[in-house]
Design a protein around this motif. Structure first.
Motif, PDB file in Angstrom:
ATOM      1  N   LYS A 346       0.826  -1.215   0.000  1.00 47.13           N
ATOM      2  CA  LYS A 346       0.000   0.000   0.000  1.00 47.13           C
ATOM      3  C   LYS A 346       0.855   1.259   0.000  1.00 47.13           C
ATOM      4  CE  LYS A 346      -3.600   2.342   2.692  1.00 47.13           C
ATOM      5  NZ  LYS A 346      -4.481   2.269   3.898  1.00 47.13           N
ATOM      6  N   GLU A 347       1.914   1.275   0.821  1.00 44.99           N
ATOM      7  CA  GLU A 347       2.688   2.510   1.011  1.00 44.99           C
ATOM      8  C   GLU A 347       3.792   2.698  -0.025  1.00 44.99           C
ATOM      9  OE1 GLU A 347       4.114   2.983   5.014  1.00 44.99           O
ATOM     10  OE2 GLU A 347       2.299   2.104   5.876  1.00 44.99           O
ATOM     11  N   GLU A 348       4.396   1.586  -0.476  1.00 43.37           N
ATOM     12  CA  GLU A 348       5.566   1.716  -1.349  1.00 43.37           C
ATOM     13  C   GLU A 348       5.454   0.942  -2.662  1.00 43.37           C
ATOM     14  OE1 GLU A 348       7.868   3.745  -0.992  1.00 43.37           O
ATOM     15  OE2 GLU A 348       7.831   4.344   1.123  1.00 43.37           O
ATOM     16  N   GLN A 349       4.330   0.287  -2.881  1.00 45.47           N
ATOM     17  CA  GLN A 349       4.079  -0.450  -4.125  1.00 45.47           C
ATOM     18  C   GLN A 349       5.168  -1.495  -4.427  1.00 45.47           C
ATOM     19  OE1 GLN A 349       3.752   3.316  -4.356  1.00 45.47           O
ATOM     20  NE2 GLN A 349       1.914   2.618  -3.305  1.00 45.47           N
ATOM     21  N   VAL A 350       5.543  -2.241  -3.409  1.00 44.04           N
ATOM     22  CA  VAL A 350       6.450  -3.378  -3.563  1.00 44.04           C
ATOM     23  C   VAL A 350       5.709  -4.616  -3.084  1.00 44.04           C
ATOM     24  CG1 VAL A 350       8.608  -4.472  -2.830  1.00 44.04           C
ATOM     25  CG2 VAL A 350       8.533  -2.011  -3.270  1.00 44.04           C
ATOM     26  N   ALA A 351       5.709  -5.660  -3.900  1.00 45.32           N
ATOM     27  CA  ALA A 351       4.980  -6.882  -3.566  1.00 45.32           C
ATOM     28  C   ALA A 351       5.941  -8.008  -3.228  1.00 45.32           C
ATOM     29  CB  ALA A 351       4.095  -7.302  -4.740  1.00 45.32           C
ATOM     30  N   LEU A 352       5.711  -8.630  -2.093  1.00 42.09           N
ATOM     31  CA  LEU A 352       6.383  -9.868  -1.725  1.00 42.09           C
ATOM     32  C   LEU A 352       5.336 -10.766  -1.071  1.00 42.09           C
ATOM     33  CD1 LEU A 352       6.617  -9.024   1.429  1.00 42.09           C
ATOM     34  CD2 LEU A 352       8.836  -8.110   0.775  1.00 42.09           C
ATOM     35  N   VAL A 353       5.708 -12.000  -0.766  1.00 39.01           N
ATOM     36  CA  VAL A 353       4.730 -12.956  -0.254  1.00 39.01           C
ATOM     37  C   VAL A 353       4.894 -13.117   1.255  1.00 39.01           C
ATOM     38  CG1 VAL A 353       3.819 -15.307  -0.407  1.00 39.01           C
ATOM     39  CG2 VAL A 353       4.779 -14.215  -2.443  1.00 39.01           C
ATOM     40  N   PRO A 354       3.832 -12.907   2.042  1.00 38.75           N
ATOM     41  CA  PRO A 354       3.950 -13.093   3.490  1.00 38.75           C
ATOM     42  C   PRO A 354       4.336 -14.530   3.821  1.00 38.75           C
ATOM     43  CG  PRO A 354       1.643 -12.786   2.831  1.00 38.75           C
ATOM     44  CD  PRO A 354       2.477 -12.492   1.624  1.00 38.75           C
TER      45      PRO A 354
END
Length: 402
Positions: A346-354
């Protein structure tokens, strides 16, 4: 008169109780966000080498569009058998001990369905790839997870396996190099685990899809260990090492009884892997080694960059020995795995997998794929550093264990 039916009650209870993939659920969120740098997909960022694509195109021009044998093209099975013998000194009869499948996912499904009886237990190291538990359950088995942590480098031990065995244990499912952690097993510990498997008469499924992507030492093929070939189903494919994820070509190698049982199910479900994909896979084995080595060298360079970047921003990260994943500890930011992933997106537009997508042992961590360009990695780390700094995280003073 209108009769209202609750159609959800007609669904198989095993399927109904199964949670959706944690990876897929998170990437539904990603699809709704603009400008995202994705470090979540477990897929090479390289395009399949041209000569492999050309082999597929040529096969179409020649009219190779019919079914193959249920077992797959004999020439491909012969090439796989030769590759396994050259690489690991294990010998398989390509006519009776090899089956070409629709990706390694089908191979896994086939061996579980062919061998498990209701209630049979399957030992699975955790964190684990998201499909292992559900596929075991759908085959009537019971997944028994063996938790691992960063202190032991996310590796299981012979002692842990021994302690996890019950009278219902039938299988041990291994995946090293590991998805999601990048952990690798050393030969000495695998030999001890093999002794436990022999002593308890366990069947071993070894998912070796990341076997070629090993950076520290030499990959040990479980089937090559003493007493293991007859009781091991070796699963592998072309997706990761040859950048052929969408081609959906995998294989299983094992004793002829296991392979015959799997082939029966394969006959009635998939029939055969796509002919054009099999032709491309054959070309990959014939002449794809230089391109594969170049990709592996690129992953290895990125691996070092990624580990140091996480430690510099203050997230402990052990050094992965294989695959193309890092598994940093994100709990130091004071957030759960899902909170970290969702707020970072949401804040930095970086996606990783929890990390909890891979089981309870993954809570507090996140899976990051470095099958991504250095340019995108650099920008993603700049954004992540900004994100963790806002939460008071500073650089690690002590490196995480390797």
């Amino acid at each position: 008169m209108t009769i209202t039916t609750d159609w959800s009650q007609r669904i198989n209870p095993t399927v109904q109780a199964m949670p959706p993939s944690g990876i897929r659920r998170f990437f539904d969120l990603v699809a709704e966000t603009k400008g995202v740098i994705s470090l979540g997909i477990g897929e090479p960022d390289f395009v399949t080498p041209w000569h492999i694509r050309e082999a597929c195109i040529y096969s179409l021009e020649k009219g190779y569009t019919m079914y193959t044998s249920n077992s797959g093209l004999l020439e491909l099975r012969e090439a796989i058998a030769a590759d396994l013998e050259n690489s690991y000194a294990v010998r398989y009869d390509p006519r009776t001990q090899l089956l070409i499948t629709v990706g390694v996912s089908e191979a896994l499904d086939l061996c579980l369905r062919a061998l498990l009886l209701p209630g049979d237990e399957v030992l699975i190291p955790e964190p684990s790839y998201v499909s292992y538990g559900p596929c075991t359950s759908m085959a009537g088995g019971v997944p028994v997870f063996m938790p691992t942590g960063m202190d032991e480098g996310f590796r299981i031990s012979a002692d842990l396996v021994e302690r996890s065995i019950t009278p219902r244990t039938k299988m041990l499912l291994l995946c090293y190099p590991n998805n999601p952690t990048g952990a690798v097993m050393d030969r000495a510990e695998l030999e001890k685990i093999a002794e436990v498997a022999v002593a308890h008469d366990l069947i071993v499924i070894s998912d070796e899809i990341y076997g070629r992507l090993t950076y520290t030492g030499r990959h040990t093929c479980v089937a090559s260990l003493p007493g293991m070939q007859e009781r091991t189903l070796l699963l592998n494919g072309f997706s990761k090492a040859y950048a052929m994820t969408g081609w959906r070509v995998g294989y299983a190698a094992g004793n002829s009884d296991f392979i015959a049982a799997m082939t029966k199910i394969h006959q009635y479900s998939m029939l055969c892997a796509p002919t054009m994909g099999q032709m491309a896979a054959l070309e990959a084995l014939k002449s794809g080694q230089p391109a594969m080595r170049q990709m592996i060298e690129n992953y290895n360079r990125r691996r070092s960059v990624v580990v140091h970047a996480f430690r510099d921003m203050g997230l402990p990260c052990f050094e992965p020995g294989g695959a193309f994943y890092a598994f940093p500890q994100v709990s130091v930011a004071g957030l759960s795995s899902e909170e970290f992933a969702e707020q970072l997106l949401k804040e930095e537009q970086v996606a990783l997998v929890p990390g909890n997508a891979f089981g309870p042992s993954g809570e507090g961590f996140a899976r990051v794929s470095y099958a991504t360009s250095l340019e995108d990695l650099s920008e993603a780390f700049r954004r992540m550093t900004r994100f963790v700094r806002r939460r008071g995280v500073r650089a690690c003073l002590i490196s995480a264990p390797a």
